[in-house]
Structure formats: structure tokens, C-alpha cells
Scaffold this motif. Structure first.
Motif, short mmCIF file in Angstrom:
data_model
loop_
_atom_site.label_atom_id
_atom_site.label_comp_id
_atom_site.label_asym_id
_atom_site.label_seq_id
_atom_site.Cartn_x
_atom_site.Cartn_y
_atom_site.Cartn_z
N LEU A 171 0.82 -1.21 0.00
CA LEU A 171 0.00 0.00 0.00
C LEU A 171 0.86 1.26 0.00
CD1 LEU A 171 -2.86 -0.94 2.51
CD2 LEU A 171 -3.07 -0.60 0.04
N SER A 172 1.99 1.22 0.69
CA SER A 172 2.86 2.39 0.76
C SER A 172 3.45 2.75 -0.60
CB SER A 172 4.00 2.15 1.77
OG SER A 172 4.90 1.15 1.30
N HIS A 173 3.48 1.77 -1.53
CA HIS A 173 3.99 2.01 -2.87
C HIS A 173 2.87 2.26 -3.87
CE1 HIS A 173 7.50 -0.03 -1.00
NE2 HIS A 173 8.19 0.76 -1.80
N ASP A 174 1.66 2.44 -3.36
CA ASP A 174 0.51 2.68 -4.24
C ASP A 174 -0.18 3.98 -3.81
OD1 ASP A 174 -1.67 2.63 -5.87
OD2 ASP A 174 -2.44 0.69 -5.20
N PRO A 175 0.30 5.13 -4.31
CA PRO A 175 -0.26 6.43 -3.88
C PRO A 175 -1.75 6.55 -4.15
CG PRO A 175 1.79 6.72 -5.11
CD PRO A 175 1.41 5.29 -5.26
N ARG A 176 -2.24 5.94 -5.22
CA ARG A 176 -3.66 6.05 -5.53
C ARG A 176 -4.53 5.42 -4.44
NH1 ARG A 176 -3.63 3.56 -11.46
NH2 ARG A 176 -2.27 2.14 -10.29
N SER A 177 -4.08 4.24 -3.95
CA SER A 177 -4.85 3.60 -2.88
C SER A 177 -4.78 4.40 -1.59
CB SER A 177 -4.32 2.18 -2.64
OG SER A 177 -4.56 1.35 -3.76
N ILE A 178 -3.62 4.99 -1.32
CA ILE A 178 -3.48 5.81 -0.11
C ILE A 178 -4.41 7.01 -0.17
CG2 ILE A 178 -1.90 7.30 1.18
CD1 ILE A 178 -1.33 4.38 1.60
N VAL A 179 -4.46 7.66 -1.33
CA VAL A 179 -5.36 8.82 -1.50
C VAL A 179 -6.81 8.37 -1.36
CG1 VAL A 179 -6.20 10.53 -3.14
CG2 VAL A 179 -3.75 10.16 -2.88
N LEU A 180 -7.15 7.25 -1.98
CA LEU A 180 -8.52 6.76 -1.92
C LEU A 180 -8.93 6.41 -0.50
CD1 LEU A 180 -10.96 6.08 -3.69
CD2 LEU A 180 -10.07 3.76 -3.92
N ALA A 201 -20.11 6.47 8.57
CA ALA A 201 -20.18 5.01 8.56
C ALA A 201 -20.23 4.48 7.13
CB ALA A 201 -21.41 4.53 9.33
N LEU A 202 -20.84 5.25 6.25
CA LEU A 202 -21.09 4.78 4.89
C LEU A 202 -19.84 4.80 4.02
CD1 LEU A 202 -23.17 3.88 2.79
CD2 LEU A 202 -23.63 6.31 2.34
N PHE A 203 -19.16 5.93 3.95
CA PHE A 203 -18.02 6.07 3.03
C PHE A 203 -16.87 5.12 3.35
CE2 PHE A 203 -19.51 10.67 2.19
CZ PHE A 203 -20.35 10.22 1.19
N PRO A 204 -16.43 5.01 4.61
CA PRO A 204 -15.35 4.03 4.90
C PRO A 204 -15.76 2.60 4.57
CG PRO A 204 -15.58 5.59 6.71
CD PRO A 204 -16.76 5.81 5.80
N PHE A 205 -17.00 2.26 4.84
CA PHE A 205 -17.50 0.92 4.54
C PHE A 205 -17.37 0.61 3.05
CE2 PHE A 205 -21.16 -1.61 3.09
CZ PHE A 205 -20.95 -2.78 3.79
N ILE A 206 -17.81 1.55 2.21
CA ILE A 206 -17.78 1.33 0.77
C ILE A 206 -16.34 1.25 0.25
CG2 ILE A 206 -18.36 2.33 -1.47
CD1 ILE A 206 -20.85 3.53 -0.19
N LEU A 207 -15.52 2.21 0.65
CA LEU A 207 -14.15 2.27 0.14
C LEU A 207 -13.33 1.05 0.56
CD1 LEU A 207 -13.40 6.07 0.59
CD2 LEU A 207 -13.80 4.84 -1.54
N MET A 208 -13.47 0.64 1.81
CA MET A 208 -12.71 -0.52 2.28
C MET A 208 -13.19 -1.80 1.57
SD MET A 208 -10.49 0.79 4.25
CE MET A 208 -9.73 -0.56 5.11
N GLY A 268 -6.76 -8.51 7.42
CA GLY A 268 -7.66 -7.77 8.30
C GLY A 268 -6.93 -6.80 9.20
N VAL A 269 -5.78 -7.22 9.74
CA VAL A 269 -5.00 -6.34 10.60
C VAL A 269 -4.44 -5.16 9.81
CG1 VAL A 269 -2.92 -6.18 12.03
CG2 VAL A 269 -4.41 -8.16 12.24
N ALA A 270 -3.92 -5.44 8.60
CA ALA A 270 -3.35 -4.37 7.79
C ALA A 270 -4.39 -3.32 7.42
CB ALA A 270 -2.73 -4.96 6.52
N PHE A 271 -5.52 -3.78 6.93
CA PHE A 271 -6.56 -2.83 6.54
C PHE A 271 -7.27 -2.25 7.77
CE2 PHE A 271 -6.04 -4.79 2.39
CZ PHE A 271 -6.10 -3.66 1.56
#
Length: 244
Positions: free
Chosen positions: A17-26, A58-65, A100-103
Motif C-alpha cells: 500500500l505504501s507504494h501505491d499512492p492512488r490507494s493511499i489517497v482513496l 459510517a457509509l463512506f469508509p464501509f464502501i471504500l474498504m 484484516g489487521v493491515a486494513f
């Protein structure tokens, strides 16, 4: 299950994830931008953001994750990484719990950023402790992670993983109590909503924003946690080494 293998999986996922800026931004920026857009949209209508801002946390984190976890897990399987890992001493619980721990860690960062943005910059009114708002957001994001891991077992492409949103996500948004109180729904729809975890996440968020505590907060929060645990178990049982 080995703690060392689980932690190794966690470290590997966080490194990716640290090497994927798009995922970090998202993960860390997009929820705040969406909350800010909603607050700006209803800036001239007092009370609207205070009513809906909490449930949106509650909604936005649920969807994005859900989206990011399902796609990331699918990439692991399609690239052959998962099959190589499973050919070693690593087993399915090590992989699932490590993910699960990472995310879950990313969900905590996400909650801190999003809740701080909503309360401090957007002026969301919260009667209860702000940390409780963050706690609900974290648990809900972990639920999205668990369901994403489970859904990834049934997808062959990233597009298919996204297509599961109408099945796993949209009914919960419609029936979760965001648009109208669940007790005002037709009996059949209220019964369905009682079996949807996002309903309880929204109940917990509403309890915090209203200043309620005790059973009003921790019972629905416990239900969300139980759903997340069940989804992780199902994800472990249905995880496939490679895509057919």
C-alpha cells in the motif's frame, strides 16, 4: 495459525500500500473530500449536515474498504502471489487475519482523518465523545474489509469485484436507516434491515451524535463487530488459491 506468519502478511500488505499512492489517497483523502462536498452542498440548510453527516462517516469508509480490499485480494490471486504463499507454511487464516489487521490499521488512520475533518473543519455537531465516533467508523471500515475479503472469493476480475457492490452494499445503504428511520419502513423491509450490519453501524453513529451511550451505542456496535468476525470466517473458508 502462526502470529509470525500473520504479522508477515500484515507487513507485506502495508508495504504494498505504501507504494501505491492512488490507494493511499482513496483510503485517507477521498472520504474527507466526500464528507466536505456534502457539507458544502447543504451549507445554506442548517441541520441537514448534522443529520446526515454522522451516518456518512459510517457509509463512506464501509464502501471504500469493501472496494479496495476485494480488488487487492483478487490481484493477489490472479498474479499467483496467493498460490505461492499457500504453497509454503502459510494457511488461509494467516492470510485473512493478516489482511484484516493491515486494513484495520488503515481504517484507523482513515477514521482519525475523516472524523477530524468532519468535526473540526465541516462543523459536524456531536453530542457524545468524538473518539466514539471514530471507534464506530473504524469498526464499520473493518466490516467493509471483511465483506470485501469474502466477496473477492467469488470474483474472477476486478470489474466483477466491483459488480458485487449492488449485492453487498447498495441494499444496506437503502435500508440502513440513512434515508428514513427503520421503524417507519414497511414491516417486510424493516425485517430485512434488521439483518443488515450497516443498519447497526448507522444506529451506533446516531447514538454518538445524539449523546447516547451504554447499550444504545455498544449493542449495535457489537452486532457490527459480530458480522465482521463472521465475514472473516467465511472469507477464510471460501478463499481460493488462484482464479480459474
Amino acid at each position: 495459525m502462526s502470529p509470525n506468519r500473520t504479522l508477515a502478511t500484515t507487513a507485506r500488505v502495508l508495504k504494498q500500500l505504501s507504494h501505491d499512492p492512488r490507494s493511499i489517497v482513496l483510503l485517507l483523502v477521498a472520504p474527507s473530500l466526500l464528507v466536505g462536498l456534502f457539507a458544502w452542498l447543504f451549507d445554506t440548510q442548517p441541520g441537514v449536515f448534522d443529520r446526515y453527516g454522522g451516518p456518512l462517516l459510517a457509509l463512506f469508509p464501509f464502501i471504500l474498504m469493501f472496494v479496495i480490499t476485494s480488488i487487492t485480494t483478487l490481484r493477489e490471486r490472479r498474479s499467483g502471489t496467493l498460490e505461492r504463499l499457500m504453497s509454503t507454511t502459510m494457511n488461509k487464516p494467516d492470510f485473512i487475519i493478516g489482511y484484516g489487521v493491515a486494513f484495520g490499521f488503515m481504517a484507523t488512520l482513515q477514521a482519525v482523518v475523516t472524523v477530524t475533518f468532519a468535526v473540526v473543519l465541516c462543523g459536524l455537531s456531536v453530542e457524545g465523545p468524538v473518539w466514539q465516533l471514530g471507534l464506530v467508523a473504524v469498526v464499520d471500515a473493518i466490516l467493509g474489509t471483511a465483506l470485501g475479503l469474502f466477496a473477492s472469493a467469488f470474483a474472477r476480475t476486478e470489474f466483477q469485484a466491483v459488480q458485487f457492490m449492488p449485492l453487498f452494499v447498495f441494499p444496506q445503504i437503502i435500508l440502513g436507516g440513512l434515508f428514513m428511520p427503520r421503524e417507519d419502513m414497511p414491516d417486510a423491509l424493516e425485517t430485512i434491515s434488521d439483518w443488515l450490519p450497516l443498519s447497526y453501524a448507522i444506529d451506533a453513529i446516531n447514538a454518538v451524535t445524539a449523546g447516547d451511550s451504554g447499550a444504545d451505542l455498544f449493542i449495535p456496535l457489537g452486532v457490527v463487530g459480530a458480522f465482521a468476525l463472521a465475514a472473516l470466517v467465511l472469507a477464510s473458508l471460501t478463499l481460493r488459491r488462484k482464479t480459474p
